[in-house]
Structures are given as structure tokens and as C-alpha cells.
Enzyme design. Structure first.
Site, PDB file in Angstrom:
ATOM      1  N   GLY A  21       6.832   6.217  -3.461  1.00 27.47           N
ATOM      2  CA  GLY A  21       6.669   5.580  -2.475  1.00 27.47           C
ATOM      3  C   GLY A  21       6.330   4.775  -1.530  1.00 27.47           C
ATOM      4  N   ALA A  22       6.226   3.683  -1.834  1.00 31.81           N
ATOM      5  CA  ALA A  22       5.941   2.770  -1.517  1.00 31.81           C
ATOM      6  C   ALA A  22       7.250   1.706  -0.256  1.00 31.81           C
ATOM      7  CB  ALA A  22       6.313   1.396  -2.354  1.00 31.81           C
ATOM      8  N   ASN A  23       7.271   2.624   0.226  1.00 31.92           N
ATOM      9  CA  ASN A  23       8.062   1.975   1.715  1.00 31.92           C
ATOM     10  C   ASN A  23       7.964   2.340   2.625  1.00 31.92           C
ATOM     11  OD1 ASN A  23       9.447   4.731   0.813  1.00 31.92           O
ATOM     12  ND2 ASN A  23      10.333   4.859   2.667  1.00 31.92           N
ATOM     13  N   GLY A  25       3.521   3.169   5.503  1.00 28.80           N
ATOM     14  CA  GLY A  25       3.109   4.221   5.316  1.00 28.80           C
ATOM     15  C   GLY A  25       1.709   3.473   4.469  1.00 28.80           C
ATOM     16  N   GLY A  27       1.425   4.031   0.899  1.00 30.58           N
ATOM     17  CA  GLY A  27       2.429   3.453  -0.088  1.00 30.58           C
ATOM     18  C   GLY A  27       2.238   1.815   0.117  1.00 30.58           C
ATOM     19  N   SER A 138      -5.674  15.034  -0.888  1.00 29.04           N
ATOM     20  CA  SER A 138      -5.508  15.190   0.849  1.00 29.04           C
ATOM     21  C   SER A 138      -7.147  16.177   0.445  1.00 29.04           C
ATOM     22  CB  SER A 138      -4.165  15.771   1.212  1.00 29.04           C
ATOM     23  OG  SER A 138      -4.395  16.363   2.781  1.00 29.04           O
ATOM     24  N   TYR A 163       1.405  22.346   1.540  1.00 32.41           N
ATOM     25  CA  TYR A 163       1.276  21.212   1.143  1.00 32.41           C
ATOM     26  C   TYR A 163      -0.207  20.728   0.236  1.00 32.41           C
ATOM     27  CZ  TYR A 163      -0.532  16.540   2.223  1.00 32.41           C
ATOM     28  OH  TYR A 163      -1.312  15.852   1.994  1.00 32.41           O
TER      29      TYR A 163
END
Ligand SMILES: NC(=O)c1ccc[n+]([C@@H]2O[C@H](COP(=O)([O-])OP(=O)(O)OC[C@H]3O[C@@H](n4cnc5c(N)ncnc54)[C@H](OP(=O)(O)O)[C@@H]3O)[C@@H](O)[C@H]2O)c1
Length: 290
Positions: A21-23, A25, A27, A138, A163
Site C-alpha cells: 500500500g505504498a501508493n 497515505g 505507505g 489501529s 475494521y
């Protein structure tokens, strides 16, 4: 005492880090800082176009690889393509407060993506991870409950509870992984992290009153939110802990080791979830004592 910041990340030259998820926020921020410190960073993302757009803005050595955690065949294909050892695997990707839906393999969206996808990816890569696995949870893990209905087939669906369940599962997994790695005499570590509340796409997407209440006041910047993840990924001697912000209610601040819920520390629950996760994903960990 001076507070830890991204400037304290030590030289990473010669190391390889995978960031899921580095694309977006947190990440993207983690990838940017680690590449800036000399690491080779693999951006493991479901949309390679978005990932390339971010990689183009990062100064340093980056590679974009496709990974959809909501599809176990994609997770396997990604792991098969990892030829060399990696130093740190950062399990950051996740969906937050999405409406009821299922992954390609039929699991509830949060549980399937955030926990089962991460569990499968880590199991498939573990023998090639030299230093540590970082798993992002979280503060909302406190809303979570692990029971017989992991896929929300019998309970009335509530997305933030779903979540919370997935984020509790992330913590149970991170701590159990630490116990199993230690028992097997492995030097690889497992560390959990959580960002507090940070203004990212994921955090902004849910505009419902419930989402706003849960976010609880102004969010900190993605730069600040990324600090606990960077700390967990780079500071020595952290095995089996969770790193989060040091401010009120762990919502904002600089990184420190933080307390998590009593359920998250329940080793029996963790072992049970581990066994169920192996059955559901078909990924078996090979953690025999060396
Ligand atoms: N922001 C906060 O306040 C906060 C608080 C507590 C915990 N967290 C955790 O921090 C992590 C990062 O979240 P964020 O705030 O940075 O949100 P974000 O900006 O929405 O980033 C989430 C990342 O996960 C990726 N992702 C989602 N589903 C995926 C899948 N099936 N396969 C691969 N990648 C997938 C997204 O890709 P796309 O761009 O393609 O959707 C995106 O790159 C999450 O684990 C989240 O639970 C965030």
C-alpha cells in the site's frame, strides 16, 4: 528529551524493504523516507499506475510490483516474484470502514484484505525476511472481537466493527508471529505499529457521523502518522511490541512503545486465529525450530 523524527532513521544503504500500500497515505510516506535513507524500496500495490506515479516522486531506488491483498492468487504471484531476501516487510496496506463486500476468495472485505491477505503474504515471504516484519494496526483494534463469525455472515454488519476486528487480528498476528519466531530460534523479528489518527485518503473516505466520531478530533499529518511505522521498521530491539504515538489516547504525537488491548495480548486467541487463518488461506508457516 528530544522526540524521535524521520531524521533519526539511520542509513539504510544495502537493505531492501517491501511496503504494501505504498501508493498512498502512510505507505507512500514510509517508502519516501526509507528510499531517502538509502534503502531499495519495493512498492507493493494493487494499482501499478498509481504506484508508479508515487515512485516517480521519490528520490532513491524504488521498484513497483503488483499486489492485491484481496486476492490470494495475486498474493502468491507476488511472493513467487520475490527472488532475493528482503530486510523488512512492512504490512501497511489496508481498507478502512468500507461497506459490506467480499474479497475474490469470498472473505469479508476488511478481514480478508487487512488480515488474511497480510497473513498469507507474510507466511509466503517469511523465510526470505532477514530483519523484521512490521504490521500496521489501529487504535480501533479496541472495537474488534474475534469470534466464530469472522466473515460477518451471522452478525449485523457494522463496518467500523469489521475494521476493528481486522485490526485486532493484525495485532494478534504480529504478537503471535513474534512468539513463534522466538520459539523457533529465528533472528527475524515481528513488530506492530499504529499511526494514531492521520489525514490520509483512507481516513477521509468515510464521511459518516460514526466515522468522524471514531476519528475523534483533528488528524495529524501523514508525515507524523508514518513515524511509528518508520520507528518500528528501523529501531533495533523492538520485538513483540506495538509502536504508536505518545500523545493523549495515542491519537497523535511521536513514536513510543504503547499498550494495546487485553484481547490483543491473548496468546490462546492468537493461536486459534493463526490456525484458522492457515486453514482459510491455505498458507502454512514452516517455523520448525532451527
Ligand atoms: N490514517 C489513519 O488515521 C489510520 C489510523 C489507524 C490505522 N491506519 C492504518 O494505516 C494503514 C495505511 O492506511 P492509510 O491511512 O495510509 O490509508 P490509505 O491512504 O487509504 O492507504 C491504504 C493503502 O492500502 C492499499 N490497499 C487497500 N486495499 C488493498 C489491497 N486489496 N491490496 C493492496 N493494497 C491495498 C491502498 O491502495 P489503493 O490506493 O489502491 O486503494 C492504499 O495504498 C492501514 O493499514 C490503516 O488501517 C490508518
Amino acid at each position: 528529551m528530544t522526540k524521535w523524527t524521520a531524521d533519526d532513521v539511520t542509513d539504510r544503504t544495502g537493505t531492501t524493504v517491501i511496503v504494501t500500500g505504498a501508493n498512498s497515505g502512510l505507505g507512500a510516506q514510509v517508502a519516501r523516507v526509507l528510499a531517502g535513507a538509502g534503502a531499495r524500496v519495493v512498492l507493493a500495490c494493487r494499482d501499478p499506475g498509481k504506484a508508479r506515479a508515487v515512485a516517480d516522486t521519490i528520490v532513491g531506488d524504488t521498484e513497483v510490483r503488483t499486489l492485491d491483498l484481496a486476492d490470494l492468487s495475486s498474493v502468491r504471484a507476488f511472493a513467487d516474484g520475490v527472488a532475493d531476501d528482503v530486510d523488512v516487510l512492512i504490512n501497511n496496506a489496508g481498507v478502512m470502514g468500507v461497506p459490506k463486500g467480499t474479497t475474490t476468495d469470498g472473505f469479508e472485505g476488511h478481514f480478508g484484505t487487512n488480515h488474511l491477505g497480510t497473513f498469507a503474504l507474510t507466511g509466503l515471504l517469511l523465510d526470505r525476511v532477514r530483519d523484521r516484519v512490521v504490521t500496521v494496526s489501529s487504535g480501533l483494534h479496541r472495537l474488534g472481537r474475534i469470534d466464530d463469525d469472522l466473515n460477518w455472515e451471522r452478525r449485523r454488519y457494522q463496518r467500523w466493527l469489521a475494521y476493528g476486528q481486522s485490526k485486532l487480528a493484525n495485532l494478534l498476528f504480529a504478537y503471535e508471529l513474534d512468539r513463534q519466531l522466538s520459539a523457533a530460534g529465528r533472528s527475524t523479528g515481528s513488530v506492530a505499529a499504529h499511526p494514531g489518527v492521520a489525514a490520509t485518503e483512507g481516513q477521509r473516505r468515510d464521511r459518516s457521523l460514526q466515522g468522524k466520531i471514531l476519528a475523534g478530533g483533528p488528524a495529524q499529518s501523514p508525515r507524523m502518522g508514518a513515524l511509528p511505522i518508520l520507528y518500528a521498521a528501523t529501531v533495533p530491539g523492538l520485538d513483540g511490541v506495538c509502536v504508536g504515538p505518545d500523545g493523549l489516547l495515542q491519537r497523535r504525537g511521536h513514536p513510543t512503545t504503547v499498550r494495546t488491548s487485553r484481547s490483543s495480548r491473548n496468546a490462546e486467541l492468537a493461536a486459534d486465529l493463526w490456525a484458522r487463518s492457515e486453514r482459510l488461506t491455505g498458507v502454512r508457516y514452516s517455523l520448525a525450530r532451527l
